[in-house]
Design an enzyme around this catalytic site. Structure first.
Site: not given
Ligand code: ZN
Ligand code: ZN
Length: 626
Positions: A266, A439
């Site tokens: 990510d 994130h």
């Molecule tokens: Zn996402």
């Molecule tokens: Zn997500």
């Protein structure tokens, strides 16, 4: 949006020019399209011009058809093809192919970019999968955010309803998506855990828990005889998560020790140094905000932030406040999370929003949607004094427990302005840390690399610049620079005997848009017309005709075109141009139809306006037979 138009029909040429079809016809039985149909789709692959990717690994010559042939010839190879999420934040989707088996990771959608007028969502282009649909064994879901599950309702039929695997909460959210489109009955959903191994042919999948802004998020390790890959899903590391459920750090490390050839990770927050702040810190700040306030409190956050909502419920209870839930998605998510056991409200704390005015101000706490300034959401209705139950007034405190997503800043400013005018005190992220991201920032990303220790790294989830920032971190924690790969949607990476080869191949991905009932691709006539209207307005020309002859003068009306004075200068010329065009055509072909007249008038008038005003409005002539 009940009816879902069939991509397969579209592939078969049923829908010309990518235009949105009006209605779906009966579903053809699942079958492999014949090779010539694959070829047909090959040249349809179109990208929008501004999407051109300088320096990308995607020569456009090769198409899906030869790719399939090749993979059948050399079966002992793992093919990994991200078809969404690498040129945008959204529509995450990755194809894993080994021998005859295909598994898909995530099926998300993307909210449209600014220039996509009237488009509801953009979904991954599944043509590669439709052509191989009999080989699809599973869709594996990392977590329940819409950029990972939102496209499911639009693709399930075309993919032949593969089994969906995911954690409990992820499946709960998938179910909601499918239910809304009446697809739940035909769908099979299987809950996974972080202990078992799931086998699809020679593909073996182990899930591990990660921290994210929605509970029950998973990453996965995928083992095949040719090597192992890891897909992190969306993640951060949070040692004091709001939901109290820890990430499987031990398992990640064990996976790393067994050897990982390639990791897909990510990149959403890869631009930010440091660690992502813990949800607990946000919780403490929210607690303080709640403590200090005398009047009513309204907290806006994403409906999927179940952990944060749980904290708010507890703080409210501690401070003798009742919690009222406002906004459709918030009400639905709170209900579902309670049913699945992810939300445990203290007894008696939740009350119906209709009762909000029966309680004294210092006992009221409202949780609402609308933190991004979405015009139809509950908070926007409060800001415009059109919320049914709640009228904002002096003494109210509104906490925006969110940061505006890029592109939403002006909508949020408008929202704050409205609330402020009504007398509310506003607390947001620039005043106090009342929001944190789901994130990982740079240190989180490095930690993931240190645990998994992959030979190769492919940054995923994000625009090129975000992924590039992530790529730069690889060599800092020992990944060789040549082993960090920048892919684009549709690119192919192959893994053979643990070695990674970047294939100079592109399966071809188009922009597939969902637009009300229809499905089409960008660049269609509808899109172009919307763009013309939005940028330069509309010029209507009504021509009355009788037996091929014009009756009276054409009538010109415009909307959003030019100011009156400017129009006056050109109006007579537009009329003249239209009359000339009609007469010319009539002389050439006395049997010309209304449609033909409209075409010549459109061409002539558009040309005139472009020449005189350097503008390209939507010119819409209409012939009326009188
Ligand atoms: Zn996402
Ligand atoms: Zn997500």
């Amino acid at each position: 949006m009940k009816k879902i138009d069939k991509l397969s029909q579209w592939l078969k040429g049923a829908v010309k020019g990518g235009d949105a079809p009006k209605a779906s016809s009966p579903k053809p039985k699942a079958q492999h399209p014949k090779p010539q149909q694959q070829k047909k789709t090959g040249h349809q692959n179109q990208k929008r011009s501004h999407k051109k990717k300088p320096g990308s690994h995607s020569p456009k010559k090769k198409t899906a058809a030869p790719a399939q042939k090749k993979s059948q010839m050399h079966n002992n190879v793992l093919r990994i093809i991200p078809i969404g999420g690498l040129e945008e934040v959204g529509k995450n989707c990755m194809i894993i192919e080994y021998e005859r088996d295909i598994v898909i990771i995530d099926m998300g959608f993307q909210f449209p970019e600014d220039e996509m007028f009237g488009v509801d969502y953009v979904i991954p282009d599944i043509q590669y999968l439709v052509q191989r649909r009999k080989r699809i064994r599973a869709i594996l879901i990392t977590h329940g955010h819409l950029d990972h599950v939102g496209a499911l309702p639009y693709v399930m039929e075309d993919l032949g309803f593969p089994v969906i695997y995911g954690s409990k909460l992820s499946l709960g959210l998938c179910k909601k998506q499918l239910q809304e489109r009446n697809l739940l009955k035909q769908s099979t959903l299987k809950e996974v855990n972080n202990k078992d191994t799931y086998t699809f042919g020679k593909i073996k999948v182990d899930f591990f828990r990660v921290n994210h802004s929605i509970p029950d998020s998973m990453g996965m390790a995928i083992r095949t005889p040719e090597g192992t890959m890891v897909h992190t899903g969306d993640f951060k590391f949070d040692f004091t998560p709001a939901d109290g459920i820890e990430a499987d750090i031990g398992k990640m490390s064990a996976i790393g020790k067994r050897g990982v050839n390639i990791m897909f990770s990510d990149s959403t927050n890869a631009m930010k140094p440091g660690h992502t702040m813990s949800e607990r810190v946000v919780g403490e700040n929210l607690r303080r905000a709640i403590e200090r306030v005398e009047g009513r409190i309204i907290i806006a956050c994403f409906a999927s932030l179940i952990g944060r909502i749980q904290q708010i419920l507890e703080f409210a209870h501690e401070h003798n406040r009742k919690v009222f839930v406002s906004g459709g998605s918030m009400v639905r998510n709170v209900k579902m999370a309670q049913e699945l056991g992810f939300l445990k409200p203290p007894r008696g704390v939740l009350k119906d929003i209709n009762e909000v005015n029966n309680f004294p101000d210092n006992q009221v706490l409202v949780i609402t949607t609308g933190s991004q300034g979405e015009p139809m959401a509950a908070l926007s209705r409060m800001a415009t004094a059109s919320h049914r139950q709640l009228k904002i007034r002096k003494g109210d405190t509104v906490v925006l427990s969110a940061s505006p997503i890029i592109g939403n800043e002006s909508a949020v400013a408008f929202l704050m302005d409205g609330l402020s005018r009504l007398g509310a005190n506003i607390v947001h992220n620039r005043i106090m840390d009342v929001h944190t991201s789901g994130h990982g920032q740079q240190e989180d990303l490095k930690m993931m690399m240190a645990l998994i220790k992959p030979d190769n790294l492919v940054p995923i989830h994000g625009n090129h610049f975000m992924r590039k920032a992530h790529a730069g971190l690889g060599p800092k924690v020992g990944i060789l620079e040549k082993n960090v790969h920048m892919m684009d949607n549709g690119n192919v990476i192959e893994l053979r005997k643990g070695k990674v080869t970047f294939k100079h191949e592109d399966v071809g991905v188009r922009y597939v848009v969902i637009d009300g009932l229809g499905q089409g691709d960008l660049g269609s006539v509808v899109q172009k017309e919307r763009e013309a209207m939005a940028k330069n307005g509309v010029v209507n020309i009504v021509l009355k005709m009788k037996k091929g002859k014009m009756v009276g003068k054409p009538v010109v009306t415009t909307h959003g075109f030019v100011y009156k004075k400017e129009l006056e200068k050109i109006e007579a010329d537009i009329v003249k141009k239209a009359v000339d065009a009609v007469n010319k055509l009539h002389a050439k072909d006395s049997r010309a139809r209304a449609h033909d007249y409209e075409n010549v008038v459109r061409g002539a008038v558009s040309g005139l306006i472009l020449k005189r005003l350097d503008r390209r409005p939507l010119v819409a002539p209409t012939v009326l037979h009188v």
